[in-house]
Design a protein around this motif. Structure first.
Motif, PDB file in Angstrom:
ATOM      1  N   ASN A 131      20.420 -35.406  22.152  1.00  0.00           N
ATOM      2  CA  ASN A 131      21.596 -35.766  21.356  1.00  0.00           C
ATOM      3  C   ASN A 131      21.609 -37.225  20.922  1.00  0.00           C
ATOM      4  O   ASN A 131      22.001 -37.551  19.793  1.00  0.00           O
ATOM      5  N   THR A 132      21.196 -38.098  21.848  1.00  0.00           N
ATOM      6  CA  THR A 132      21.443 -39.521  21.632  1.00  0.00           C
ATOM      7  C   THR A 132      20.357 -40.231  20.837  1.00  0.00           C
ATOM      8  O   THR A 132      20.663 -41.063  19.969  1.00  0.00           O
ATOM      9  N   TYR A 133      19.095 -39.936  21.122  1.00  0.00           N
ATOM     10  CA  TYR A 133      18.044 -40.733  20.497  1.00  0.00           C
ATOM     11  C   TYR A 133      18.073 -40.652  18.968  1.00  0.00           C
ATOM     12  O   TYR A 133      17.951 -41.678  18.290  1.00  0.00           O
ATOM     13  N   PRO A 134      18.283 -39.499  18.368  1.00  0.00           N
ATOM     14  CA  PRO A 134      18.303 -39.450  16.905  1.00  0.00           C
ATOM     15  C   PRO A 134      19.674 -39.759  16.302  1.00  0.00           C
ATOM     16  O   PRO A 134      19.852 -39.607  15.087  1.00  0.00           O
ATOM     17  N   ASN A 135      20.642 -40.209  17.098  1.00  0.00           N
ATOM     18  CA  ASN A 135      22.024 -40.272  16.623  1.00  0.00           C
ATOM     19  C   ASN A 135      22.211 -41.157  15.396  1.00  0.00           C
ATOM     20  O   ASN A 135      22.956 -40.800  14.476  1.00  0.00           O
ATOM     21  N   THR A 136      21.538 -42.293  15.354  1.00  0.00           N
ATOM     22  CA  THR A 136      21.662 -43.149  14.171  1.00  0.00           C
ATOM     23  C   THR A 136      21.111 -42.449  12.943  1.00  0.00           C
ATOM     24  O   THR A 136      21.729 -42.470  11.866  1.00  0.00           O
ATOM     25  N   LEU A 137      19.959 -41.814  13.073  1.00  0.00           N
ATOM     26  CA  LEU A 137      19.384 -41.097  11.934  1.00  0.00           C
ATOM     27  C   LEU A 137      20.260 -39.911  11.540  1.00  0.00           C
ATOM     28  O   LEU A 137      20.453 -39.629  10.353  1.00  0.00           O
ATOM     29  N   ASP A 138      20.803 -39.233  12.529  1.00  0.00           N
ATOM     30  CA  ASP A 138      21.622 -38.047  12.263  1.00  0.00           C
ATOM     31  C   ASP A 138      22.926 -38.382  11.563  1.00  0.00           C
ATOM     32  O   ASP A 138      23.423 -37.599  10.743  1.00  0.00           O
ATOM     33  N   THR A 139      23.517 -39.541  11.897  1.00  0.00           N
ATOM     34  CA  THR A 139      24.909 -39.767  11.516  1.00  0.00           C
ATOM     35  C   THR A 139      25.211 -41.095  10.843  1.00  0.00           C
ATOM     36  O   THR A 139      26.280 -41.238  10.242  1.00  0.00           O
ATOM     37  N   ALA A 140      24.326 -42.086  10.932  1.00  0.00           N
ATOM     38  CA  ALA A 140      24.739 -43.452  10.585  1.00  0.00           C
ATOM     39  C   ALA A 140      23.976 -44.092   9.427  1.00  0.00           C
ATOM     40  O   ALA A 140      24.266 -45.229   9.067  1.00  0.00           O
ATOM     41  N   ILE A 141      23.008 -43.398   8.835  1.00  0.00           N
ATOM     42  CA  ILE A 141      22.328 -43.944   7.651  1.00  0.00           C
ATOM     43  C   ILE A 141      23.213 -43.601   6.459  1.00  0.00           C
ATOM     44  O   ILE A 141      23.031 -42.597   5.770  1.00  0.00           O
ATOM     45  N   ARG A 142      24.183 -44.445   6.235  1.00  0.00           N
ATOM     46  CA  ARG A 142      25.270 -44.144   5.297  1.00  0.00           C
ATOM     47  C   ARG A 142      24.805 -44.075   3.858  1.00  0.00           C
ATOM     48  O   ARG A 142      25.303 -43.300   3.061  1.00  0.00           O
ATOM     49  N   TRP A 143      23.828 -44.933   3.506  1.00  0.00           N
ATOM     50  CA  TRP A 143      23.304 -44.951   2.133  1.00  0.00           C
ATOM     51  C   TRP A 143      21.947 -45.616   2.122  1.00  0.00           C
ATOM     52  O   TRP A 143      21.690 -46.556   2.869  1.00  0.00           O
TER      53      TRP A 143
END
Length: 524
Positions: A85-97
């Protein structure tokens, strides 16, 4: 401070449409607060917290392969789910643009949100990228981890050239995303002023400047792509960083005792003392001729008590020294003397930290005087003896590369940091025992500090015990919270905190190579 999640819904819905699916994407702020099947088969029955692939903000086959392969490395089903759940979290949710600069179609830009706050922090985005350093490789493709890094570095350079004293920024105009409202900052009085259409918040934090150097060094050391740093605005941004740091070495009083004008002041109408600076925005006085750099705010975004924040000076000194190699590689593409200036300032900072940042205290048993690192000092002899959960911290000094974990002063400092008798912000209880801070308040332990504790420990028993606490305090959501009540794990703040999630994954990958036998243990 938390803007409406509709902007994130729009972005992810558009992504889903682009990928040819009609399934709408949920607001992750709400999605991450609920438990979703399939649950992990261990006793903690952790939720599956990842969005479906069509709703992820960046898909990387490299990361997916790594996560899948770790199922053979991590024996415990709950621990693997937490990593998953945690390791890909930025890629999954936070690359806004992601996109390109309007004035240069070759200049990549990456706008990374910190999680549930729709703005880009220099510190957070640099650390979010650092989580993927283990898989960073040279790659010119626009769909690579390397491309994300380049985009973050380029956008951070733009931000620093726009408002070098600020810490958090609005989406780039090229994105078409409207600026987020920040009610807490609407009535701030800040010198120098800034444009709220470009800046989300303007708290001057030395570690924000260091973060730009850090993410740059990380990219360079992994790719050896020195040419990239000479193509856009990186050199100018480094010069802005140095100019800002030197300006913030200015003391409170001149030789004649007159109060000097400060290059930065900050006042906010607030009920929280940590949200503004004393003395009409100047902060507490600092002494002359220390060689240290002031920081008005901590990496927690809380105001400093004494403005010579030692962990931030450590991080800046170390990152500056390593960034010298990039400037040297640029050769004639960099201003003459820039590398020497950086190297000299780094050395002087180290000398100043040793001179003013190491202070005497009574030993734990009260029988002798020993020396430890202070968290903050003022140069007059005043020192704050504590640590804060956010990185940079004293606990994280070896993680930042500033010193070895075996350093005797660090070891004494660490012992005090991890003691409720010596550190007023070390939270203890039956659920979790970890450093916290004023940001979430007494009783709230930060799992981020527990992760750093593991990263800086060689003690198997300590690592296993701390890892067990982290694993059991996600409230079943399978994500790393900002803070957790040390007596009641169902009380926590910020379930969506991408930096902490990525740092957990980074720590697991560190254990994979440093202590793989721990990952083969059962935590049931």
């Amino acid at each position: 401070m938390k803007p409406d999640g509709s902007q994130i819904i729009l972005a992810t819905a558009l992504l889903a449409a682009d990928l040819g699916t009609s399934q709408s994407c949920p607001d992750y702020s709400s999605h991450s607060k609920a438990r979703h099947e399939p649950f992990s088969p261990g006793k903690h029955a952790l939720s599956y917290a990842r969005p479906i692939p069509a709703c992820r903000t960046f898909n990387s086959s490299t990361i997916e392969s790594l996560v899948a392969n770790m199922s053979d490395v991590i024996a415990d089903p709950d621990l693997h789910r937490l990593f998953e759940n945690t390791y890909p979290n930025t890629l999954d949710t936070a690359i806004r643009w992601r996109g390109f600069a309007a004035n240069n179609p070759e200049e990549e830009l990456t706008f990374v949100i910190t999680g549930d706050i729709d703005a880009m922090w220099l510190r957070d985005s640099a650390n979010q990228m650092q989580s993927y350093l283990p898989v960073l490789e040279p790659d010119d493709g626009v769909d690579s981890i390397a491309s994300l890094y380049r985009g973050v570095i380029n956008l951070q350079a733009r931000y620093l050239l726009t408002a070098p004293y600020c810490n958090s920024f609005q989406p780039p105009v090229e994105s078409g995303i409207p600026p987020a409202d920040n009610p807490g900052a609407n009535k701030d009085t800040v010198v120098p002023g800034y444009d709220p259409a470009k800046v989300f918040e303007c708290k001057y934090e030395l570690d924000s400047l260091a973060a730009f150097l850090r993410v740059s060094v990380d990219y360079y050391e992994a790719t050896h792509d020195a040419a990239f740093f000479g193509r856009f605005q990186w050199v100018s941004a480094v010069q802005a960083v140095l100019a800002t740091a030197r300006a913030m070495m200015r003391p409170t009083y001149g030789e004649d005792g007159a109060v000097l004008d400060s290059p930065y002041t900050f006042e906010r109408q607030t009920t929280r003392a940590t949200e503004t600076l004393a003395n009409d925005g100047l902060g507490s006085p600092v002494a002359r001729d220390t060689g240290l750099i002031r920081s008005a705010f901590r990496p927690s975004d809380d105001s400093t008590i004494f403005q010579f924040l030692i962990p931030a000076n450590m991080m800046f000194a170390q990152s500056l020294a390593e960034a010298v190699f990039i400037v040297q590689e640029l050769g004639e593409g960099a201003p003459q003397g820039l590398a020497d200036e950086m190297r000299t300032l780094s050395r002087q900072l180290r000398e100043a930290i040793t001179r003013f940042g190491i202070v005497p205290v009574v030993s734990g048993n009260g029988t002798a005087v020993e020396t430890v690192y202070a968290y903050e000092v003022d140069g007059y002899g005043g020192a704050v003896l504590m640590d804060d959960a956010n990185v940079p911290s004293l606990l994280a000094a070896p993680f930042m590369g500033y010193l070895a974990a075996t350093d005797p002063v660090y070891q004494r400092t660490r012992a005090r940091i991890l003691s409720a008798k010596a550190n007023p912000y070390f939270m203890t209880g039956p659920q979790i025992n970890a450093v916290g801070g004023p940001h979430a308040g007494p009783g709230m332990a930060w799992p981020m500090a527990s992760i750093v504790r593991i990263l800086t420990s060689d003690d198997d028993e300590e690592i296993v015990g701390v890892l067990r606490e982290i694993l059991s305090t996600t409230d079943g959501l399978g994500l790393i919270h900002e803070s957790v009540n040390s007596f009641d794990a169902s009380r926590w703040t910020r379930q969506w905190f991408s930096w902490a999630n990525g740092l957990f994954g980074q720590m697991i990958l560190d254990l994979r190579f440093r202590k793989p036998h721990i990952l083969q243990q059962s935590f049931q």
